[in-house]
Design a protein around this motif. Structure first.
Motif, mmCIF file in Angstrom:
data_model
loop_
_atom_site.group_PDB
_atom_site.id
_atom_site.type_symbol
_atom_site.label_atom_id
_atom_site.label_comp_id
_atom_site.label_asym_id
_atom_site.label_seq_id
_atom_site.Cartn_x
_atom_site.Cartn_y
_atom_site.Cartn_z
ATOM 1 N N TRP A 193 30.249 41.005 42.212
ATOM 2 C CA TRP A 193 31.582 40.404 42.199
ATOM 3 C C TRP A 193 32.284 40.612 43.542
ATOM 4 C CZ3 TRP A 193 34.566 41.288 36.942
ATOM 5 C CH2 TRP A 193 33.826 40.717 35.894
ATOM 6 N N LEU A 194 32.146 41.809 44.095
ATOM 7 C CA LEU A 194 32.730 42.070 45.420
ATOM 8 C C LEU A 194 32.148 41.114 46.450
ATOM 9 C CD1 LEU A 194 32.635 45.991 45.489
ATOM 10 C CD2 LEU A 194 34.684 44.575 45.249
ATOM 11 N N ASP A 195 30.826 40.949 46.408
ATOM 12 C CA ASP A 195 30.166 40.058 47.368
ATOM 13 C C ASP A 195 30.649 38.612 47.209
ATOM 14 O OD1 ASP A 195 28.724 42.223 48.280
ATOM 15 O OD2 ASP A 195 26.932 41.761 47.099
ATOM 16 N N LYS A 196 30.754 38.169 45.971
ATOM 17 C CA LYS A 196 31.161 36.790 45.701
ATOM 18 C C LYS A 196 32.562 36.510 46.225
ATOM 19 C CE LYS A 196 31.428 33.379 41.964
ATOM 20 N NZ LYS A 196 31.182 33.136 40.512
ATOM 21 N N LEU A 197 33.444 37.524 46.134
ATOM 22 C CA LEU A 197 34.834 37.347 46.557
ATOM 23 C C LEU A 197 35.080 37.847 47.975
ATOM 24 C CD1 LEU A 197 36.653 38.421 43.256
ATOM 25 C CD2 LEU A 197 35.897 36.129 43.959
ATOM 26 N N ASN A 198 33.985 38.231 48.659
ATOM 27 C CA ASN A 198 34.063 38.700 50.038
ATOM 28 C C ASN A 198 34.993 39.906 50.171
ATOM 29 O OD1 ASN A 198 33.277 38.605 52.738
ATOM 30 N ND2 ASN A 198 35.026 37.320 53.333
ATOM 31 N N LEU A 199 34.812 40.855 49.282
ATOM 32 C CA LEU A 199 35.638 42.068 49.258
ATOM 33 C C LEU A 199 34.782 43.295 49.555
ATOM 34 C CD1 LEU A 199 37.604 41.312 45.979
ATOM 35 C CD2 LEU A 199 38.584 41.316 48.295
ATOM 36 N N LYS A 200 35.405 44.321 50.116
ATOM 37 C CA LYS A 200 34.729 45.583 50.381
ATOM 38 C C LYS A 200 35.007 46.568 49.247
ATOM 39 C CE LYS A 200 34.888 45.236 55.441
ATOM 40 N NZ LYS A 200 35.375 45.874 56.691
ATOM 41 N N THR A 201 34.146 47.550 49.109
ATOM 42 C CA THR A 201 34.360 48.598 48.108
ATOM 43 C C THR A 201 35.676 49.297 48.402
ATOM 44 O OG1 THR A 201 31.966 48.951 48.002
ATOM 45 C CG2 THR A 201 33.377 50.667 47.049
ATOM 46 N N PRO A 202 36.574 49.413 47.431
ATOM 47 C CA PRO A 202 37.888 50.020 47.679
ATOM 48 C C PRO A 202 37.784 51.521 47.925
ATOM 49 C CG PRO A 202 37.592 49.572 45.333
ATOM 50 C CD PRO A 202 36.427 48.956 46.027
ATOM 51 N N THR A 203 38.641 52.018 48.805
ATOM 52 C CA THR A 203 38.652 53.452 49.114
ATOM 53 C C THR A 203 40.003 54.101 48.847
ATOM 54 O OG1 THR A 203 39.269 53.078 51.434
ATOM 55 C CG2 THR A 203 36.909 53.118 50.917
ATOM 56 N N ASN A 204 41.079 53.292 48.792
ATOM 57 C CA ASN A 204 42.400 53.857 48.488
ATOM 58 C C ASN A 204 43.075 53.019 47.407
ATOM 59 O OD1 ASN A 204 43.758 51.615 49.756
ATOM 60 N ND2 ASN A 204 43.471 52.598 51.746
ATOM 61 N N ILE A 205 44.228 53.434 46.966
ATOM 62 C CA ILE A 205 44.839 52.790 45.808
ATOM 63 C C ILE A 205 45.281 51.365 46.107
ATOM 64 C CG2 ILE A 205 47.307 53.388 46.009
ATOM 65 C CD1 ILE A 205 45.071 54.008 42.924
ATOM 66 N N ASP A 206 45.693 51.067 47.342
ATOM 67 C CA ASP A 206 46.081 49.699 47.700
ATOM 68 C C ASP A 206 44.860 48.771 47.689
ATOM 69 O OD1 ASP A 206 48.743 50.388 47.993
ATOM 70 O OD2 ASP A 206 48.554 50.802 50.140
ATOM 71 N N GLU A 207 43.737 49.274 48.195
ATOM 72 C CA GLU A 207 42.520 48.467 48.185
ATOM 73 C C GLU A 207 42.026 48.240 46.753
ATOM 74 O OE1 GLU A 207 39.800 50.526 50.730
ATOM 75 O OE2 GLU A 207 40.920 50.057 52.564
ATOM 76 N N TRP A 208 42.197 49.254 45.909
ATOM 77 C CA TRP A 208 41.846 49.078 44.493
ATOM 78 C C TRP A 208 42.693 47.975 43.858
ATOM 79 C CZ3 TRP A 208 38.339 50.197 40.864
ATOM 80 C CH2 TRP A 208 37.364 51.157 41.160
ATOM 81 N N TYR A 209 43.953 47.955 44.157
ATOM 82 C CA TYR A 209 44.821 46.918 43.593
ATOM 83 C C TYR A 209 44.364 45.532 44.048
ATOM 84 C CZ TYR A 209 48.952 44.061 42.676
ATOM 85 O OH TYR A 209 49.794 43.070 42.240
ATOM 86 N N THR A 210 44.044 45.411 45.340
ATOM 87 C CA THR A 210 43.574 44.129 45.869
ATOM 88 C C THR A 210 42.313 43.665 45.145
ATOM 89 O OG1 THR A 210 44.518 44.584 48.052
ATOM 90 C CG2 THR A 210 42.756 42.943 47.940
ATOM 91 N N VAL A 211 41.375 44.573 44.955
ATOM 92 C CA VAL A 211 40.109 44.238 44.299
ATOM 93 C C VAL A 211 40.331 43.873 42.838
ATOM 94 C CG1 VAL A 211 37.943 45.226 43.461
ATOM 95 C CG2 VAL A 211 38.601 45.510 45.863
#
Length: 543
Positions: A193-211
């Motif tokens: 799913w990350l690959d399909k949406l061109n997203l990186k593995t989240p590392t902080n809470i803001d990145e988690w929200y984005t994902v």
């Protein structure tokens, strides 16, 4: 002809190494013969005449046979080597606590009890004082060269195996290579799913929200429906505590925590309000499975294998290998990744528990019913698991049957990985060794390496074990009075916190009530329990 297992001690150890401090008269139990010399090697067989040990421990669901641990090949082989037979008694699964309580208050005790001693009312201290189990320091000093060597060479093992007065009461379940073996769980996401949406593995809470937001709104499962569940969990406890793995990102834990050398209670710290505010926002926006409080294993499996679940908390086996295997043919694109423990505002990735726990709360104790004349042999029999030969036997099973060697590495055979009788790998290994379960042994990281057949597992393990675990408490001992007072207060506090945290996240209680929430917890006596933990931590540090 006797087989002799030589143990070369890496350092000079005096007889008083494990003496500890004196406890009550009852706690001392029987003593070895005065003036007896410590052994530095164990001759096999241990006994010349047949001998039987009566051994009580809960069964394990991974053992597929109906006879429990007597069918584990490591124990069968150990009997051949040592000359000592074991008569196992297993309480019914799910009833071990009730059966244990009946056992230790009854008149008839086995020779050895293996148990989770953290689950004992009054702790092992009470059973020592009541004359139910015996102090082992002098016996280990004299007759257990292998465990003695481990304790002598590792200060953390010595500290963690001892009660506050220095007493050692069990041969423990050890993880001397603790960080790797304990760092096997964390947050897991759908890599495809990350690959399909061109997203990186989240590392902080803001990145988690984005994902999570993207998982919810951008249809990564490709069915044209908004049915994705960005974050879910299994075995719901009926409250929102499954979200607590995100709390360290806000500088708090959901229970007692360390701030330097000071004990705090996380839910009354300012960062906890920030955590609740974020979780409420996630829930309102549909980023959290609305059934997160009630999912059972079947519902959880369905959501993952039917392309609904985007992320969850799990382990390298039950959370990764299980689903990678299940989905290999159904969906070749299905892929998972272990996300690092979420970073806090200072950029530090923090976990909710300690990775440096080397002595777990499980272990085998000798009861006062054991024949004093048999104690020397019993202790040597217990110590054998920590010897080089016993270590391999109880970690890997029988060489050339369940495992082979490739240099220093261990490789499990198809008997384990592709069992011809249809056993899963954990059932197959459980029929040979204890490493896949728990037991009196020093768990070897090579068992983990040999079972992690997917690169995703190895990468997740490596990522998770990098986290800072300094906020989490070590295992602390409480006095009987302290434990009683803590249970009295925390019974109320835990119920109230679970109820209110759930209301805050669901939106049934406004976050403006948080200060009232804090004052209510303080009014229940939390400061008294914080002091109990602080005193216990001070004693722990002084061991």
């Amino acid at each position: 002809m006797k087989r002799v297992m030589s143990i070369m001690l890496g350092l000079v150890m005096t007889t008083g190494l494990l003496a500890g401090c004196s406890g009550t008269k009852e706690a001392e139990g029987p003593k070895p013969a005065e003036g007896e010399q410590a052994i530095t090697e164990i001759s096999l067989p241990i006994v010349d005449e047949p001998m039987t040990i009566n051994y009580w421990r809960a069964n394990d669901g991974k053992i597929a046979s109906g006879n429990g641990f007597s069918d584990v090949k490591a124990y069968q082989e150990k009997e051949k080597r040592t000359g000592i037979k074991v008569n196992f008694t297993h309480p019914p699964l799910g009833q071990q606590k009730d059966q244990f309580n009946l056992l230790v208050t009854g008149n008839q005790l086995p020779d050895i009890i293996y148990y989770n001693w953290a689950d004992v009312s009054g702790g092992p201290e009470k059973l020592l004082a009541d004359g139910r189990i015996i102090k082992l320091n002098e016996y280990i000093d004299l007759y257990a060269p292998n465990l003695k060597k481990i304790i002598a060479e590792d200060e953390e093992v010595r500290k963690q195996i001892s009660l506050d007065d220095g007493t050692i009461f069990m041969f423990p379940y050890l993880r001397t290579d603790s960080v790797k073996l304990n760092g096997t769980t964390g947050l897991i996401l759908r890599q495809d799913w990350l690959d399909k949406l061109n997203l990186k593995t989240p590392t902080n809470i803001d990145e988690w929200y984005t994902v999570l937001k993207a998982f919810r709104e951008q249809d990564p499962n490709g069915n044209g429906k908004k049915d994705e569940l960005p974050f879910t969990a299994n075995w719901g406890p009926g409250n929102m505590s499954k979200l607590n793995d995100f709390a360290p990102a806000f500088g708090v834990l959901a229970g007692f925590q360390l701030n330097g050398e000071t004990i705090e209670y996380g839910p009354i710290q300012p960062g906890y309000k920030e955590f609740l505010t974020t979780m409420r926002k996630w829930y309102e926006e549909g980023l959290i499975d609305p059934e997160v409080m009630t999912n059972d294993g079947k519902a959880f499996d369905y959501k993952i294998t039917n392309n609904q679940a985007g992320s969850y908390y799990g382990g390298v086996f039950s959370g990764m290998a299980k689903y990678l295997n299940m989905m290999a043919e159904k969906d070749p694109n299905f892929n998972l990744v272990g996300a690092p423990w979420t970073k806090d505002q200072n950029g530090v990735s923090r976990s909710t528990f300690r990775f440096d726990t080397k002595v777990l709360s499980y272990g085998e104790a000798i009861t006062t019913s054991a024949d004093k004349d048999k104690l020397k042999a019993i202790v040597q029999w217990m110590d054998y698991n920590y010897s080089p030969e016993g270590h391999d036997l109880f970690n890997f099973g029988i060489e050339n049957e369940s495992y082979t060697r490739n240099g220093d590495a261990i490789e499990f055979t198809d008997t384990i990985l592709k069992n011809p009788d249809g056993l899963t790998y954990d059932q197959a290994l459980a029929s040979y060794a204890l490493s896949i379960m728990d037991g009196p042994m020093n768990q070897d990281t090579r068992y983990l390496d040999a079972l992690m057949t997917f690169d995703q597992q190895k990468e997740a393990n490596n990522s998770w074990m990098q986290a800072d675990y300094s906020m989490a408490l070590p295992n602390l001992r409480k006095t009987e009075d302290e434990a009683r007072k803590e249970a009295q207060i925390m019974g109320q506090v835990n119920t109230y916190v679970d109820e209110m945290v759930t209301k805050f996240i669901l939106g049934d209680e406004p976050l403006t009530s948080y200060e009232t929430f804090v004052e209510t917890i303080k009014g229940m006596g939390i400061e008294e329990v914080i002091k109990i933990h602080q005193d216990a931590y001070t004693r722990y540090q002084a061991r």
